[in-house]
Design a protein around this motif. Structure first.
Motif, PDB file in Angstrom:
ATOM      1  N   VAL A  11      11.685   6.802 -23.573  1.00 46.00           N
ATOM      2  CA  VAL A  11      10.277   6.510 -23.370  1.00 46.00           C
ATOM      3  C   VAL A  11       9.840   7.347 -22.193  1.00 46.00           C
ATOM      4  CG1 VAL A  11       8.631   4.727 -22.725  1.00 46.00           C
ATOM      5  CG2 VAL A  11      10.604   4.136 -24.085  1.00 46.00           C
ATOM      6  N   HIS A  14       4.988   6.189 -18.038  1.00 47.74           N
ATOM      7  CA  HIS A  14       3.595   5.865 -18.324  1.00 47.74           C
ATOM      8  C   HIS A  14       2.750   6.280 -17.128  1.00 47.74           C
ATOM      9  CE1 HIS A  14       0.252   3.639 -19.974  1.00 47.74           C
ATOM     10  NE2 HIS A  14       0.144   2.948 -18.867  1.00 47.74           N
ATOM     11  N   HIS A  74      11.715  -1.555 -25.472  1.00 42.87           N
ATOM     12  CA  HIS A  74      11.802  -0.322 -26.260  1.00 42.87           C
ATOM     13  C   HIS A  74      13.250   0.163 -26.321  1.00 42.87           C
ATOM     14  CE1 HIS A  74       9.930   3.559 -27.657  1.00 42.87           C
ATOM     15  NE2 HIS A  74      11.093   4.011 -27.234  1.00 42.87           N
ATOM     16  N   GLY A 106      10.051   4.268 -17.387  1.00 44.55           N
ATOM     17  CA  GLY A 106      10.532   5.164 -18.429  1.00 44.55           C
ATOM     18  C   GLY A 106      12.013   4.912 -18.629  1.00 44.55           C
ATOM     19  N   ASN A 139       6.607   1.070 -30.898  1.00 40.63           N
ATOM     20  CA  ASN A 139       5.855   2.316 -30.717  1.00 40.63           C
ATOM     21  C   ASN A 139       6.821   3.457 -30.380  1.00 40.63           C
ATOM     22  OD1 ASN A 139       3.205   1.151 -30.968  1.00 40.63           O
ATOM     23  ND2 ASN A 139       3.574   0.209 -28.969  1.00 40.63           N
ATOM     24  N   SER A 141       8.366   6.924 -29.458  1.00 41.11           N
ATOM     25  CA  SER A 141       7.824   8.077 -28.731  1.00 41.11           C
ATOM     26  C   SER A 141       7.978   9.333 -29.583  1.00 41.11           C
ATOM     27  CB  SER A 141       8.586   8.255 -27.416  1.00 41.11           C
ATOM     28  OG  SER A 141       9.925   8.657 -27.682  1.00 41.11           O
ATOM     29  N   ASP A 144      11.566  10.026 -29.916  1.00 43.36           N
ATOM     30  CA  ASP A 144      12.180   9.138 -30.907  1.00 43.36           C
ATOM     31  C   ASP A 144      11.957   9.684 -32.314  1.00 43.36           C
ATOM     32  OD1 ASP A 144      12.744   7.467 -28.753  1.00 43.36           O
ATOM     33  OD2 ASP A 144      11.091   6.086 -29.187  1.00 43.36           O
TER      34      ASP A 144
END
Length: 182
Positions: A11, A14, A74, A106, A139, A141, A144
């Motif tokens: 991830v 953000h 995640h 992250g 969700n 990334s 991913d």
């Protein structure tokens, strides 16, 4: 991403919006229809700045807590689906909150994406699990999705190899067959 056998599913950090207080501490009260006066019921500008700063810190801290939960969930989704092929547990990048605690912003999980040598059927099964692990979070990334695409490509290669092996078996002469109708 490492194509030679290991990939990281992660991830990205953000980006959080920066919160700032107005340049003029009385500007907000003026815009709300309050007039500037020398009366004692107006708040001290320095205490207004402190209150706004405190509210901004609380909002930022709340955003960090939410992001921390999202990131951990995640990465856990990746690990729980691809457990047998995970090469390293989740690693996180952190940001220090105003409360002094570290919050995950992250993270990444490394997963083995190499083919199983000499076994296209095992490679096919492995690549399907890797693809599911890559897309496991709510969700996924971009990274991913890239790992999932790489796993799908590996699965397709394994299917071709399986087809070749099956064709080879069908074409092999069966040697000691007896013709019962001769």
């Amino acid at each position: 991403m490492l194509v030679s056998g290991s990939s990281s599913i992660h991830v990205l950090p953000h980006s959080s919006a920066s919160l700032s207080s107005p340049a003029d501490p009385l500007a907000e009260s003026k815009s709300n229809g309050l007039k500037e006066s020398s009366s004692s019921n107006l708040k001290d500008p320095s205490s207004t700045d402190q209150a706004e700063k405190s509210q901004a810190e609380q909002r930022n801290l709340q955003q960090l807590k939410i992001r921390d939960r999202e990131v951990r969930a995640h990465e856990l989704a990746h690990v729980s689906v691809g457990a047998q092929f995970i090469t390293s547990g989740a690693t996180f990048s952190y940001q220090k909150g105003s409360d002094g605690r570290l919050y995950a912003i992250g993270g990444e999980v490394s997963i083995d994406t190499s083919p199983v040598a000499g076994d296209p059927r095992a490679t096919l099964l492995k690549s399907q699990i890797v693809a599911r692990a890559a897309l496991a979070p709510a969700n996924p990334s971009a990274q991913d999705k890239q790992v999932a695409a790489q796993a799908s490509s590996l699965a397709q290669q394994a299917r071709v190899e399986l087809a070749l092996v099956e064709n080879k078996r069908v074409e092999e002469p069966r040697g000691n067959n007896i013709d019962a109708f001769a």
